[in-house]
Design a protein around this motif. Structure first.
Motif, short mmCIF file in Angstrom:
data_model
loop_
_atom_site.label_atom_id
_atom_site.label_comp_id
_atom_site.label_asym_id
_atom_site.label_seq_id
_atom_site.Cartn_x
_atom_site.Cartn_y
_atom_site.Cartn_z
N ARG A 90 0.73 -1.05 0.01
CA ARG A 90 -0.03 0.17 -0.12
C ARG A 90 0.84 1.46 -0.01
O ARG A 90 1.87 1.30 0.82
N LEU A 91 0.65 2.45 -0.85
CA LEU A 91 1.28 3.44 -1.11
C LEU A 91 0.99 4.24 0.35
O LEU A 91 0.00 4.78 0.39
N ILE A 92 2.12 4.52 0.86
CA ILE A 92 1.99 5.47 2.24
C ILE A 92 2.21 6.90 1.91
O ILE A 92 1.46 7.87 2.30
N CYS A 93 3.25 7.10 1.20
CA CYS A 93 3.49 8.64 0.68
C CYS A 93 4.21 8.59 -0.47
O CYS A 93 4.95 7.61 -0.70
N HIS A 94 4.49 9.77 -1.06
CA HIS A 94 5.25 9.97 -2.27
C HIS A 94 6.01 11.23 -2.28
O HIS A 94 5.33 12.12 -1.63
N LEU A 95 7.14 11.09 -2.76
CA LEU A 95 8.14 12.32 -2.51
C LEU A 95 8.72 12.53 -3.76
O LEU A 95 9.44 11.57 -4.42
N THR A 96 8.86 13.63 -4.12
CA THR A 96 9.84 14.25 -5.47
C THR A 96 10.83 15.05 -4.64
O THR A 96 10.55 15.89 -3.79
N GLY A 97 12.09 15.01 -5.29
CA GLY A 97 13.07 15.87 -4.81
C GLY A 97 14.24 16.13 -5.77
O GLY A 97 14.34 15.34 -6.60
N MET A 98 14.97 17.19 -5.33
CA MET A 98 16.11 17.53 -6.08
C MET A 98 17.31 17.76 -5.15
O MET A 98 17.13 18.18 -4.04
N GLY A 99 18.36 17.36 -5.93
CA GLY A 99 19.57 17.50 -4.89
C GLY A 99 20.89 18.44 -5.87
O GLY A 99 20.70 18.38 -7.12
#
Length: 134
Positions: free
Chosen positions: A116-125
């Protein structure tokens, strides 16, 4: 090649202190895992968002630093989609979206033991010309 799992599991004291551990890393993806304990629960009895973000951020850091140069997160956007509860085994998998010499972009999906998908994150570094400390 630097073993990023070993470096982050030993030097990211905050993530280690809350029970997060990097378990897989290659040039395309990284995985961090944790089991939700009582210490992760908020006043509503579900896993606190900061614990979920820390897990996702650790997988993102492992992928972005995989090449051996110090890379710092410069932007993150997280969506909390469902709750995790005590004893859930969480898996955060980061995948590379775009990896330029300086700017790296990733997507992270945090799921529980049932998928089950709990959370989704997009990020840049931002990748520096400094080797990652060993």
């Amino acid at each position: 090649m630097t073993d990023i799992r070993e470096i982050l599991n030993q030097t990211d004291r905050f993530a280690a202190g809350v029970g997060c551990q990097v378990t897989e890393v290659d040039e395309h993806h990284a995985v961090a895992e944790m089991t939700v304990g009582k210490e992760h629960l908020n006043a509503g009895g579900v896993c606190q968002g900061g614990a979920l973000f820390t897990l996702a951020d650790l997988s993102m850091a492992a992928l972005m630093n995989h090449q051996g140069n110090l890379t710092f997160g410069i932007s993150s956007n997280v969506m909390f989609l469902s709750s995790a509860v005590e004893d859930d085994r969480l898996r955060a998998e980061a995948v590379s979206i775009n990896d330029h010499r300086r700017i790296s972009s990733v997507e992270v999906r945090v799921t529980n033991q049932d998928g089950r998908l709990i959370c989704h994150l997009t990020g840049m570094g931002y990748r520096k010309d400094v080797p990652l400390a060993k």
